[in-house]
Design an enzyme around this catalytic site. Structure first.
Site, PDB file in Angstrom:
ATOM      1  N   GLU A 121      -9.619 -10.860  -7.389  1.00  0.00           N
ATOM      2  CA  GLU A 121      -8.666  -9.757  -7.196  1.00  0.00           C
ATOM      3  C   GLU A 121      -7.449  -9.897  -8.108  1.00  0.00           C
ATOM      4  OE1 GLU A 121      -9.959  -8.881  -2.552  1.00  0.00           O
ATOM      5  OE2 GLU A 121      -7.928  -9.579  -2.961  1.00  0.00           O
TER       6      GLU A 121
ATOM      7  N   THR B 266      -5.271  -6.833  10.974  1.00  0.00           N
ATOM      8  CA  THR B 266      -5.594  -5.551  10.320  1.00  0.00           C
ATOM      9  C   THR B 266      -5.086  -4.363  11.135  1.00  0.00           C
ATOM     10  OG1 THR B 266      -7.608  -6.620   9.496  1.00  0.00           O
ATOM     11  CG2 THR B 266      -7.502  -4.211   9.336  1.00  0.00           C
TER      12      THR B 266
ATOM     13  N   HIS C 123      -2.269  -5.331   1.557  1.00  0.00           N
ATOM     14  CA  HIS C 123      -3.567  -5.993   1.372  1.00  0.00           C
ATOM     15  C   HIS C 123      -3.294  -7.446   1.015  1.00  0.00           C
ATOM     16  CE1 HIS C 123      -7.537  -7.047  -0.152  1.00  0.00           C
ATOM     17  NE2 HIS C 123      -6.885  -7.685  -1.116  1.00  0.00           N
TER      18      HIS C 123
ATOM     19  N   ASN D 175      -1.980   0.387   6.752  1.00  0.00           N
ATOM     20  CA  ASN D 175      -1.420  -0.839   7.318  1.00  0.00           C
ATOM     21  C   ASN D 175      -0.596  -1.659   6.318  1.00  0.00           C
ATOM     22  OD1 ASN D 175      -3.539  -1.742   5.827  1.00  0.00           O
ATOM     23  ND2 ASN D 175      -4.634  -2.739   7.491  1.00  0.00           N
TER      24      ASN D 175
ATOM     25  N   LYS E  11       0.815  -1.220   0.000  1.00  0.00           N
ATOM     26  CA  LYS E  11       0.000   0.000   0.000  1.00  0.00           C
ATOM     27  C   LYS E  11       0.856   1.280   0.000  1.00  0.00           C
ATOM     28  CE  LYS E  11      -4.002  -2.115   2.340  1.00  0.00           C
ATOM     29  NZ  LYS E  11      -4.931  -2.007   3.500  1.00  0.00           N
TER      30      LYS E  11
ATOM     31  N   TYR F 179     -12.309  -1.955  -3.624  1.00  0.00           N
ATOM     32  CA  TYR F 179     -12.790  -2.091  -2.238  1.00  0.00           C
ATOM     33  C   TYR F 179     -14.318  -1.968  -2.137  1.00  0.00           C
ATOM     34  CZ  TYR F 179      -8.279  -2.334   0.195  1.00  0.00           C
ATOM     35  OH  TYR F 179      -7.062  -2.748   0.688  1.00  0.00           O
TER      36      TYR F 179
ATOM     37  N   ARG G 232       2.638  -6.139   9.293  1.00  0.00           N
ATOM     38  CA  ARG G 232       1.913  -5.026   9.911  1.00  0.00           C
ATOM     39  C   ARG G 232       2.498  -4.658  11.265  1.00  0.00           C
ATOM     40  NH1 ARG G 232      -4.059  -6.885   7.716  1.00  0.00           N
ATOM     41  NH2 ARG G 232      -4.144  -5.483   5.918  1.00  0.00           N
TER      42      ARG G 232
HETATM   43  P1  ADP Z   1      -7.802  -6.659   5.912  1.00  0.00           P
HETATM   44  O1  ADP Z   1      -7.012  -5.713   5.026  1.00  0.00           O
HETATM   45  O2  ADP Z   1      -6.995  -7.131   7.090  1.00  0.00           O
HETATM   46  O3  ADP Z   1      -8.443  -7.783   5.137  1.00  0.00           O
HETATM   47  P2  ADP Z   1     -10.471  -5.431   6.016  1.00  0.00           P
HETATM   48  O4  ADP Z   1     -10.788  -6.205   4.767  1.00  0.00           O
HETATM   49  O5  ADP Z   1     -11.410  -5.552   7.169  1.00  0.00           O
HETATM   50  O6  ADP Z   1      -9.003  -5.787   6.568  1.00  0.00           O
HETATM   51  O7  ADP Z   1     -10.364  -3.891   5.665  1.00  0.00           O
HETATM   52  C1  ADP Z   1      -9.763  -3.463   4.468  1.00  0.00           C
HETATM   53  C2  ADP Z   1      -8.861  -2.292   4.756  1.00  0.00           C
HETATM   54  O8  ADP Z   1      -9.658  -1.181   5.180  1.00  0.00           O
HETATM   55  C3  ADP Z   1      -7.860  -2.498   5.917  1.00  0.00           C
HETATM   56  O9  ADP Z   1      -6.699  -3.194   5.523  1.00  0.00           O
HETATM   57  C4  ADP Z   1      -7.566  -1.064   6.311  1.00  0.00           C
HETATM   58  O10 ADP Z   1      -6.646  -0.452   5.395  1.00  0.00           O
HETATM   59  C5  ADP Z   1      -8.936  -0.411   6.143  1.00  0.00           C
HETATM   60  N1  ADP Z   1      -9.690  -0.421   7.404  1.00  0.00           N
HETATM   61  C6  ADP Z   1     -10.338  -1.467   7.973  1.00  0.00           C
HETATM   62  N2  ADP Z   1     -10.933  -1.126   9.120  1.00  0.00           N
HETATM   63  C7  ADP Z   1     -10.672   0.191   9.303  1.00  0.00           C
HETATM   64  C8  ADP Z   1     -11.014   1.159  10.310  1.00  0.00           C
HETATM   65  N3  ADP Z   1     -11.747   0.816  11.364  1.00  0.00           N
HETATM   66  N4  ADP Z   1     -10.551   2.417  10.160  1.00  0.00           N
HETATM   67  C9  ADP Z   1      -9.820   2.785   9.080  1.00  0.00           C
HETATM   68  N5  ADP Z   1      -9.463   1.931   8.078  1.00  0.00           N
HETATM   69  C10 ADP Z   1      -9.873   0.651   8.198  1.00  0.00           C
HETATM   70 MG    MG Z   2      -9.912  -7.739   3.662  1.00  0.00          MG
END
Ligand code: ADP
Ligand code: MG
Length: 140
Positions: A128, A93, A117, A114, A11, A51, A104
């Site tokens: 994807e 996450t 992805h 973070n 990212k 997304y 992370r």
């Molecule tokens: P992951 O990337 O671990 O699969 P998610 O699919 O739940 O997590 O979320 C996608 C992305 O959205 C996260 O990697 C993060 O960049 C962002 N994100 C998720 N939850 C939050 C939050 N509460 N506040 C801000 N950004 C968030």
């Molecule tokens: Mg995800």
């Protein structure tokens, strides 16, 4: 366990800090092969489509702006159980919850910024990968 492919994105927070090589080393040390890779800058529209599953979440706008704010490195990782293995190497996450040695834990700045992805299941991995790469770009 079968050989799988998963979609990874390094990212903008990580490309800005010149961490591509350090993150790729973590994948390779875990036995994941980078079988396709390109550095691109997403438009807001492309980030929004990628997304779309999160479109009703409060952080969606902020997430799309972040993902379009600087180049990303899209990549396909291959290996035994690659989808789950990549999630393990990425860590939770929220970096505050991520295990020691994960990407992370070592590099993420916040829940939003973070660093990586990773696809979360075989069907999303296939979708994807197809979002970023054509069959001709997947040479193994
Ligand atoms: P992951 O990337 O671990 O699969 P998610 O699919 O739940 O997590 O979320 C996608 C992305 O959205 C996260 O990697 C993060 O960049 C962002 N994100 C998720 N939850 C939050 C939050 N509460 N506040 C801000 N950004 C968030
Ligand atoms: Mg995800």
């Amino acid at each position: 366990m079968a050989t799988e492919r998963t979609l990874s994105i390094i990212k903008p927070d990580a490309t800005r800090r010149n961490l591509t090589g350090k993150i790729n080393a973590k994948f390779e040390e875990a036995g994941l092969r980078i079988v396709a890779q390109k550095r691109i800058q997403l438009t807001m529209d492309q980030a929004g489509k990628f997304y779309e599953v999160h479109k009703d979440r409060p952080f969606y706008g902020e997430l799309c702006e972040f993902m379009a704010s600087a180049p990303v490195v899209a990549q396909v990782l291959e290996g035994e159980g690659a989808i789950a293995k990549n999630r393990e190497v990425m860590g939770a996450t929220n970096p505050a919850d991520a295990a020691d040695g994960t990407i992370r834990k070592d590099f993420a700045l916040s829940m939003g910024e973070n660093s990586v992805h990773g696809s979360d299941a075989p069907d999303t991995a296939a979708q994807e990968i197809a979002f970023f790469f054509s069959g001709l770009e997947l040479v193994g």
